[in-house]
Scaffold this motif. Sequence first.
Motif, PDB file in Angstrom:
ATOM      1  N   TRP A  88     -44.498  15.676  44.159  1.00  0.00           N
ATOM      2  CA  TRP A  88     -45.886  15.362  43.824  1.00  0.00           C
ATOM      3  C   TRP A  88     -46.882  16.349  44.414  1.00  0.00           C
ATOM      4  O   TRP A  88     -48.087  16.193  44.257  1.00  0.00           O
ATOM      5  N   GLY A  89     -46.368  17.376  45.118  1.00  0.00           N
ATOM      6  CA  GLY A  89     -47.259  18.401  45.664  1.00  0.00           C
ATOM      7  C   GLY A  89     -48.090  17.940  46.846  1.00  0.00           C
ATOM      8  O   GLY A  89     -49.178  18.467  47.077  1.00  0.00           O
ATOM      9  N   HIS A  90     -47.572  17.005  47.613  1.00  0.00           N
ATOM     10  CA  HIS A  90     -48.297  16.521  48.795  1.00  0.00           C
ATOM     11  C   HIS A  90     -48.040  17.477  49.964  1.00  0.00           C
ATOM     12  O   HIS A  90     -47.188  17.236  50.829  1.00  0.00           O
ATOM     13  N   ALA A  91     -48.768  18.589  49.960  1.00  0.00           N
ATOM     14  CA  ALA A  91     -48.529  19.673  50.921  1.00  0.00           C
ATOM     15  C   ALA A  91     -48.675  19.230  52.372  1.00  0.00           C
ATOM     16  O   ALA A  91     -47.879  19.636  53.227  1.00  0.00           O
ATOM     17  N   ASP A  92     -49.661  18.396  52.678  1.00  0.00           N
ATOM     18  CA  ASP A  92     -49.838  17.933  54.062  1.00  0.00           C
ATOM     19  C   ASP A  92     -48.647  17.089  54.519  1.00  0.00           C
ATOM     20  O   ASP A  92     -48.206  17.186  55.661  1.00  0.00           O
ATOM     21  N   THR A  93     -48.123  16.284  53.617  1.00  0.00           N
ATOM     22  CA  THR A  93     -46.969  15.450  53.956  1.00  0.00           C
ATOM     23  C   THR A  93     -45.731  16.321  54.113  1.00  0.00           C
ATOM     24  O   THR A  93     -44.928  16.108  55.028  1.00  0.00           O
ATOM     25  N   VAL A  94     -45.573  17.314  53.250  1.00  0.00           N
ATOM     26  CA  VAL A  94     -44.459  18.261  53.377  1.00  0.00           C
ATOM     27  C   VAL A  94     -44.524  18.937  54.742  1.00  0.00           C
ATOM     28  O   VAL A  94     -43.516  19.028  55.453  1.00  0.00           O
ATOM     29  N   ARG A  95     -45.701  19.391  55.120  1.00  0.00           N
ATOM     30  CA  ARG A  95     -45.886  20.046  56.424  1.00  0.00           C
ATOM     31  C   ARG A  95     -45.491  19.103  57.567  1.00  0.00           C
ATOM     32  O   ARG A  95     -44.824  19.506  58.522  1.00  0.00           O
ATOM     33  N   GLU A  96     -45.922  17.857  57.489  1.00  0.00           N
ATOM     34  CA  GLU A  96     -45.619  16.853  58.529  1.00  0.00           C
ATOM     35  C   GLU A  96     -44.112  16.615  58.636  1.00  0.00           C
ATOM     36  O   GLU A  96     -43.555  16.583  59.731  1.00  0.00           O
ATOM     37  N   LEU A  97     -43.454  16.465  57.503  1.00  0.00           N
ATOM     38  CA  LEU A  97     -42.008  16.245  57.503  1.00  0.00           C
ATOM     39  C   LEU A  97     -41.263  17.434  58.083  1.00  0.00           C
ATOM     40  O   LEU A  97     -40.346  17.272  58.905  1.00  0.00           O
ATOM     41  N   LEU A  98     -41.661  18.634  57.675  1.00  0.00           N
ATOM     42  CA  LEU A  98     -41.027  19.840  58.203  1.00  0.00           C
ATOM     43  C   LEU A  98     -41.245  19.975  59.706  1.00  0.00           C
ATOM     44  O   LEU A  98     -40.327  20.359  60.441  1.00  0.00           O
ATOM     45  N   ALA A  99     -42.434  19.639  60.166  1.00  0.00           N
ATOM     46  CA  ALA A  99     -42.742  19.712  61.599  1.00  0.00           C
ATOM     47  C   ALA A  99     -41.877  18.752  62.415  1.00  0.00           C
ATOM     48  O   ALA A  99     -41.639  18.983  63.601  1.00  0.00           O
ATOM     49  N   HIS A 100     -41.403  17.704  61.778  1.00  0.00           N
ATOM     50  CA  HIS A 100     -40.549  16.724  62.457  1.00  0.00           C
ATOM     51  C   HIS A 100     -39.072  16.923  62.130  1.00  0.00           C
ATOM     52  O   HIS A 100     -38.251  16.025  62.316  1.00  0.00           O
ATOM     53  N   GLY A 101     -38.730  18.096  61.626  1.00  0.00           N
ATOM     54  CA  GLY A 101     -37.331  18.449  61.476  1.00  0.00           C
ATOM     55  C   GLY A 101     -36.672  18.160  60.144  1.00  0.00           C
ATOM     56  O   GLY A 101     -35.445  18.227  60.037  1.00  0.00           O
ATOM     57  N   ALA A 102     -37.440  17.848  59.112  1.00  0.00           N
ATOM     58  CA  ALA A 102     -36.829  17.631  57.799  1.00  0.00           C
ATOM     59  C   ALA A 102     -36.122  18.906  57.346  1.00  0.00           C
ATOM     60  O   ALA A 102     -36.631  20.012  57.534  1.00  0.00           O
ATOM     61  N   ASP A 103     -34.968  18.755  56.760  1.00  0.00           N
ATOM     62  CA  ASP A 103     -34.181  19.889  56.288  1.00  0.00           C
ATOM     63  C   ASP A 103     -34.745  20.366  54.952  1.00  0.00           C
ATOM     64  O   ASP A 103     -34.676  19.642  53.962  1.00  0.00           O
ATOM     65  N   PRO A 104     -35.296  21.589  54.896  1.00  0.00           N
ATOM     66  CA  PRO A 104     -35.915  22.073  53.659  1.00  0.00           C
ATOM     67  C   PRO A 104     -34.909  22.368  52.540  1.00  0.00           C
ATOM     68  O   PRO A 104     -35.303  22.590  51.398  1.00  0.00           O
ATOM     69  N   ASN A 105     -33.623  22.337  52.859  1.00  0.00           N
ATOM     70  CA  ASN A 105     -32.602  22.613  51.854  1.00  0.00           C
ATOM     71  C   ASN A 105     -31.770  21.393  51.477  1.00  0.00           C
ATOM     72  O   ASN A 105     -30.829  21.507  50.700  1.00  0.00           O
ATOM     73  N   LEU A 106     -32.112  20.240  52.016  1.00  0.00           N
ATOM     74  CA  LEU A 106     -31.340  19.028  51.737  1.00  0.00           C
ATOM     75  C   LEU A 106     -31.633  18.519  50.330  1.00  0.00           C
ATOM     76  O   LEU A 106     -32.767  18.173  50.000  1.00  0.00           O
ATOM     77  N   ARG A 107     -30.608  18.514  49.513  1.00  0.00           N
ATOM     78  CA  ARG A 107     -30.733  18.008  48.139  1.00  0.00           C
ATOM     79  C   ARG A 107     -30.648  16.486  48.160  1.00  0.00           C
ATOM     80  O   ARG A 107     -29.912  15.917  48.957  1.00  0.00           O
ATOM     81  N   GLU A 108     -31.379  15.855  47.252  1.00  0.00           N
ATOM     82  CA  GLU A 108     -31.309  14.403  47.175  1.00  0.00           C
ATOM     83  C   GLU A 108     -30.057  13.970  46.420  1.00  0.00           C
ATOM     84  O   GLU A 108     -29.232  14.808  46.067  1.00  0.00           O
ATOM     85  N   ASP A 109     -29.934  12.691  46.184  1.00  0.00           N
ATOM     86  CA  ASP A 109     -28.742  12.118  45.539  1.00  0.00           C
ATOM     87  C   ASP A 109     -27.482  12.502  46.307  1.00  0.00           C
ATOM     88  O   ASP A 109     -26.478  12.922  45.734  1.00  0.00           O
ATOM     89  N   HIS A 110     -27.589  12.363  47.632  1.00  0.00           N
ATOM     90  CA  HIS A 110     -26.461  12.629  48.537  1.00  0.00           C
ATOM     91  C   HIS A 110     -25.897  14.032  48.344  1.00  0.00           C
ATOM     92  O   HIS A 110     -24.692  14.239  48.349  1.00  0.00           O
ATOM     93  N   GLY A 111     -26.809  14.983  48.154  1.00  0.00           N
ATOM     94  CA  GLY A 111     -26.436  16.384  48.071  1.00  0.00           C
ATOM     95  C   GLY A 111     -26.167  16.917  46.676  1.00  0.00           C
ATOM     96  O   GLY A 111     -25.906  18.102  46.507  1.00  0.00           O
ATOM     97  N   THR A 112     -26.251  16.075  45.656  1.00  0.00           N
ATOM     98  CA  THR A 112     -25.933  16.528  44.298  1.00  0.00           C
ATOM     99  C   THR A 112     -27.164  16.729  43.419  1.00  0.00           C
ATOM    100  O   THR A 112     -27.051  17.249  42.319  1.00  0.00           O
ATOM    101  N   GLY A 113     -28.328  16.317  43.896  1.00  0.00           N
ATOM    102  CA  GLY A 113     -29.551  16.400  43.092  1.00  0.00           C
ATOM    103  C   GLY A 113     -30.369  17.640  43.385  1.00  0.00           C
ATOM    104  O   GLY A 113     -29.868  18.637  43.911  1.00  0.00           O
ATOM    105  N   TRP A 114     -31.637  17.554  43.051  1.00  0.00           N
ATOM    106  CA  TRP A 114     -32.548  18.679  43.246  1.00  0.00           C
ATOM    107  C   TRP A 114     -32.941  18.819  44.709  1.00  0.00           C
ATOM    108  O   TRP A 114     -33.011  17.851  45.464  1.00  0.00           O
ATOM    109  N   SER A 115     -33.287  20.043  45.074  1.00  0.00           N
ATOM    110  CA  SER A 115     -33.793  20.335  46.419  1.00  0.00           C
ATOM    111  C   SER A 115     -35.310  20.143  46.424  1.00  0.00           C
ATOM    112  O   SER A 115     -35.941  20.118  45.360  1.00  0.00           O
TER     113      SER A 115
END
Length: 140
Positions: A88-115
């Motif tokens: 949805w392009g929520h850049a501030d939320t993306v920044r917050e998640l990344l700052a708390h260690g979210a994996d920028p390469n983790l695909r959804e659907d248990h690794g089989t979906g989109w990044s």
Amino acid sequence: MNQRRQKKLSRRLFGAIQVGDTAVVTAVLRAGADPERADSEGTTPLYAASVNGRASIAGLLLSAGASPDTESGGIGAEGTPLCAAACWGHADTVRELLAHGADPNLREDHGTGWSPLEWARRGPHPETVAHLTAAGASGR
């Protein structure tokens, strides 16, 4: 804390997330709400905050112990918080998640979906793409 009280706190938490009420989110977390407890459909609080672009609430949940990479399983709310925010392009939320260690390469659907990067590019959400790329997201 008994199950009934935890369930009540969880309902209050989700209601506060939906309307963006950071004061109530703070109060409910202080009262002992579990920041990772999914609702009856399987949606996690962090996913709900992320998909709605509630960056400050996402930060509160992360600071209270929510894992940035826990995948939500709710009906129509499946996926990772970072993918939801990127979609949805929520850049501030993306920044917050990344700052708390979210994996920028983790695909959804248990690794089989989109990044997250694929979601942001399809938006298109160039600011979100820039944050993800700066955090090490690959184009694969």
